[in-house]
Design a protein around this motif. Structure first.
Motif, PDB file in Angstrom:
ATOM      1  N   ALA A   1       0.854  -1.181   0.000  1.00  0.00           N
ATOM      2  CA  ALA A   1       0.000   0.000   0.000  1.00  0.00           C
ATOM      3  C   ALA A   1       0.892   1.233   0.000  1.00  0.00           C
ATOM      4  N   VAL A   2       0.284   2.358  -0.331  1.00  0.00           N
ATOM      5  CA  VAL A   2       1.023   3.621  -0.342  1.00  0.00           C
ATOM      6  C   VAL A   2       0.123   4.699   0.243  1.00  0.00           C
ATOM      7  N   VAL A   3       0.726   5.588   1.029  1.00  0.00           N
ATOM      8  CA  VAL A   3       0.005   6.718   1.593  1.00  0.00           C
ATOM      9  C   VAL A   3       0.804   7.984   1.326  1.00  0.00           C
ATOM     10  N   GLY A   4       0.103   9.101   1.325  1.00  0.00           N
ATOM     11  CA  GLY A   4       0.767  10.367   1.087  1.00  0.00           C
ATOM     12  C   GLY A   4       0.089  11.486   1.831  1.00  0.00           C
ATOM     13  N   MET A   5       0.877  12.480   2.212  1.00  0.00           N
ATOM     14  CA  MET A   5       0.359  13.671   2.868  1.00  0.00           C
ATOM     15  C   MET A   5      -0.113  14.663   1.817  1.00  0.00           C
ATOM     16  N   ALA A   6      -1.100  15.456   2.185  1.00  0.00           N
ATOM     17  CA  ALA A   6      -1.528  16.587   1.362  1.00  0.00           C
ATOM     18  C   ALA A   6      -1.550  17.809   2.270  1.00  0.00           C
ATOM     19  N   ASP A   7      -0.376  18.425   2.422  1.00  0.00           N
ATOM     20  CA  ASP A   7      -0.250  19.610   3.269  1.00  0.00           C
ATOM     21  C   ASP A   7      -0.532  20.831   2.391  1.00  0.00           C
ATOM     22  N   GLY A   8      -1.799  21.109   2.202  1.00  0.00           N
ATOM     23  CA  GLY A   8      -2.239  22.097   1.230  1.00  0.00           C
ATOM     24  C   GLY A   8      -3.183  21.433   0.253  1.00  0.00           C
ATOM     25  N   ALA A   9      -4.046  22.213  -0.375  1.00  0.00           N
ATOM     26  CA  ALA A   9      -5.145  21.642  -1.147  1.00  0.00           C
ATOM     27  C   ALA A   9      -4.729  21.071  -2.491  1.00  0.00           C
ATOM     28  N   TRP A  10      -3.571  21.448  -3.022  1.00  0.00           N
ATOM     29  CA  TRP A  10      -3.289  21.109  -4.413  1.00  0.00           C
ATOM     30  C   TRP A  10      -3.102  19.616  -4.656  1.00  0.00           C
ATOM     31  N   LEU A  11      -2.619  18.871  -3.661  1.00  0.00           N
ATOM     32  CA  LEU A  11      -2.362  17.443  -3.871  1.00  0.00           C
ATOM     33  C   LEU A  11      -3.618  16.581  -3.727  1.00  0.00           C
ATOM     34  N   GLU A  12      -4.638  17.065  -3.049  1.00  0.00           N
ATOM     35  CA  GLU A  12      -5.815  16.225  -2.803  1.00  0.00           C
ATOM     36  C   GLU A  12      -6.506  15.804  -4.097  1.00  0.00           C
ATOM     37  N   PRO A  13      -6.742  16.705  -5.064  1.00  0.00           N
ATOM     38  CA  PRO A  13      -7.329  16.231  -6.320  1.00  0.00           C
ATOM     39  C   PRO A  13      -6.419  15.293  -7.107  1.00  0.00           C
ATOM     40  N   VAL A  14      -5.118  15.423  -6.931  1.00  0.00           N
ATOM     41  CA  VAL A  14      -4.186  14.485  -7.571  1.00  0.00           C
ATOM     42  C   VAL A  14      -4.403  13.080  -7.015  1.00  0.00           C
ATOM     43  N   TYR A  15      -4.419  12.970  -5.693  1.00  0.00           N
ATOM     44  CA  TYR A  15      -4.646  11.667  -5.071  1.00  0.00           C
ATOM     45  C   TYR A  15      -6.002  11.090  -5.475  1.00  0.00           C
ATOM     46  N   GLU A  16      -7.020  11.928  -5.453  1.00  0.00           N
ATOM     47  CA  GLU A  16      -8.361  11.449  -5.800  1.00  0.00           C
ATOM     48  C   GLU A  16      -8.404  10.933  -7.230  1.00  0.00           C
ATOM     49  N   ALA A  17      -7.745  11.626  -8.146  1.00  0.00           N
ATOM     50  CA  ALA A  17      -7.730  11.207  -9.543  1.00  0.00           C
ATOM     51  C   ALA A  17      -7.019   9.869  -9.735  1.00  0.00           C
TER      52      ALA A  17
ATOM     53  N   GLU B   1      -4.131  21.201   9.861  1.00  0.00           N
ATOM     54  CA  GLU B   1      -4.414  19.800   9.598  1.00  0.00           C
ATOM     55  C   GLU B   1      -3.752  19.374   8.290  1.00  0.00           C
ATOM     56  N   VAL B   2      -3.277  18.143   8.258  1.00  0.00           N
ATOM     57  CA  VAL B   2      -2.697  17.573   7.048  1.00  0.00           C
ATOM     58  C   VAL B   2      -3.480  16.315   6.700  1.00  0.00           C
ATOM     59  N   ALA B   3      -4.041  16.276   5.506  1.00  0.00           N
ATOM     60  CA  ALA B   3      -4.801  15.111   5.069  1.00  0.00           C
ATOM     61  C   ALA B   3      -3.859  13.982   4.666  1.00  0.00           C
ATOM     62  N   ILE B   4      -4.216  12.758   5.034  1.00  0.00           N
ATOM     63  CA  ILE B   4      -3.444  11.567   4.680  1.00  0.00           C
ATOM     64  C   ILE B   4      -4.302  10.706   3.762  1.00  0.00           C
ATOM     65  N   TRP B   5      -3.805  10.482   2.550  1.00  0.00           N
ATOM     66  CA  TRP B   5      -4.527   9.706   1.546  1.00  0.00           C
ATOM     67  C   TRP B   5      -3.797   8.395   1.295  1.00  0.00           C
ATOM     68  N   GLY B   6      -4.533   7.330   0.952  1.00  0.00           N
ATOM     69  CA  GLY B   6      -3.887   6.051   0.713  1.00  0.00           C
ATOM     70  C   GLY B   6      -4.629   5.189  -0.297  1.00  0.00           C
ATOM     71  N   ARG B   7      -3.921   4.192  -0.784  1.00  0.00           N
ATOM     72  CA  ARG B   7      -4.503   3.211  -1.707  1.00  0.00           C
ATOM     73  C   ARG B   7      -3.581   2.002  -1.780  1.00  0.00           C
ATOM     74  N   PRO B   8      -4.077   0.850  -2.259  1.00  0.00           N
ATOM     75  CA  PRO B   8      -3.167  -0.260  -2.560  1.00  0.00           C
ATOM     76  C   PRO B   8      -2.196   0.144  -3.666  1.00  0.00           C
ATOM     77  N   VAL B   9      -1.011  -0.424  -3.628  1.00  0.00           N
ATOM     78  CA  VAL B   9      -0.048  -0.112  -4.681  1.00  0.00           C
ATOM     79  C   VAL B   9      -0.566  -0.574  -6.036  1.00  0.00           C
ATOM     80  N   LYS B  10      -1.186  -1.751  -6.059  1.00  0.00           N
ATOM     81  CA  LYS B  10      -1.710  -2.294  -7.307  1.00  0.00           C
ATOM     82  C   LYS B  10      -3.224  -2.417  -7.239  1.00  0.00           C
ATOM     83  N   ASP B  11      -3.897  -2.193  -8.341  1.00  0.00           N
ATOM     84  CA  ASP B  11      -5.355  -2.376  -8.405  1.00  0.00           C
ATOM     85  C   ASP B  11      -5.703  -3.843  -8.302  1.00  0.00           C
ATOM     86  N   GLY B  12      -6.831  -4.112  -7.648  1.00  0.00           N
ATOM     87  CA  GLY B  12      -7.312  -5.490  -7.564  1.00  0.00           C
ATOM     88  C   GLY B  12      -6.581  -6.314  -6.551  1.00  0.00           C
TER      89      GLY B  12
END
Length: 282
Positions: free
Chosen positions: A102-118, A271-282
């Motif tokens: 899995a991988v997680v990332g910080m979004a300290d500021g709004a610009w990275l959140e739409p990147v993670y979501e996409a 506040e710093v948002a923490i986003w995550g996902r599996p490294v690989k789909d499925g």
């Protein structure tokens, strides 16, 4: 316009630092590593547009199945989501090859959140900062554990406490702990019957004191061990004249926040948002 995605090299250092320093959308949180240590690794990637570096992304994997995205930058005027979408398959393959699940990332500021979501990340939690501005410490019951400076030989036992106290995305294993032990000015353990049951360490940024880590083995929680560890770190920072003193915790961690309030810490609103996902789909 022509784009080229490739691993970052040491020759890219100046260009990457230029992105970080001269453009609005950048984030670096390397803790006890330097940028140079990760260039020429499979975890650092850049995007070039006509020979100019316009995006950088760095993932770090150490002693955990969860990798952290710790460096990101994109040139002004560029589409961040489009550029990081170009990097992501290469970075994901590199992290998976190193054992990341899995991988997680910080979004300290709004610009990275739409990147993670996409890219299919989901919001995992938010980390809040608390700040102490006074020198007062609360009265505590007698300590059930001996508090002493950490030794290098303690690192494996400290890592085991950490593994029991946190979920994998937050683990500090021997690699990180060794680097911290060598670099921070104050690192303590709590010991009972010859076994390490908790630890803490603090760092200084100029005269800004920061409690980086506080952990107690779950089997030994509820006995004021964490409070005594925190008190000793605060005494050290206060005696040095550190100001302010801060620490971070997850927004949902009410037990830790209650302890910190007893010691005079109050939320700063950051506040710093923490986003995550599996490294690989499925």
């Amino acid at each position: 316009m022509w784009l080229h995605v490739r691993p970052a090299t040491r020759a890219d250092r100046t260009a990457i630092l230029g992105l970080i320093r001269s453009h609005r959308r950048s984030q670096m949180a390397l803790d006890w590593w330097s940028l140079e240590e990760w260039l020429d690794s499979p975890h650092a990637w850049v995007v070039e547009r006509v020979g100019q570096v316009v995006a950088f992304w760095l993932g770090i994997l150490a002693d955990s199945p969860v990798a952290w995205l710790r460096g990101a930058a994109v040139a002004d005027g560029e589409d961040a989501s489009a550029l990081f979408r170009q990097i992501w398959p290469h970075l994901a393959d590199a992290l998976a090859a190193q054992g990341a699940e899995a991988v997680v990332g910080m979004a300290d500021g709004a610009w990275l959140e739409p990147v993670y979501e996409a890219l299919g990340f989901t919001l995992r939690t938010r980390v809040i900062t608390l700040r102490k501005e006074d020198r007062r410490l609360p009265a505590l019951p007698p300590a059930s554990a001996r508090i002493r400076p950490a030794l290098f030989s303690d690192i494996p036992r400290i890592a085991e406490v950490d593994r029991q106290a946190f979920e994998p995305m937050w683990w500090y294993g021997p690699t990180i702990l060794t680097r911290a032990w060598r670099q921070v000015p104050h690192f303590l353990v709590a010991e009972e019957a010859g076994g390490i049951v908790g630890y803490t360490f603090a760092d200084l940024y100029g005269m800004h004191g920061h409690i980086v880590r506080l952990a107690v083995h779950p089997a030994h929680q509820g006995r004021a061990i964490g409070a005594h560890l925190l008190a000793e770190s605060l005494r050290y920072l206060i005696d040095l004249g550190a100001f302010p003193i801060t620490l971070n915790t997850q927004i949902e961690n009410q037990a830790s926040q209650a302890l910190y309030r007893r010691f005079g810490f109050r939320p700063t609103g950051h506040e710093v948002a923490i986003w995550g996902r599996p490294v690989k789909d499925g």
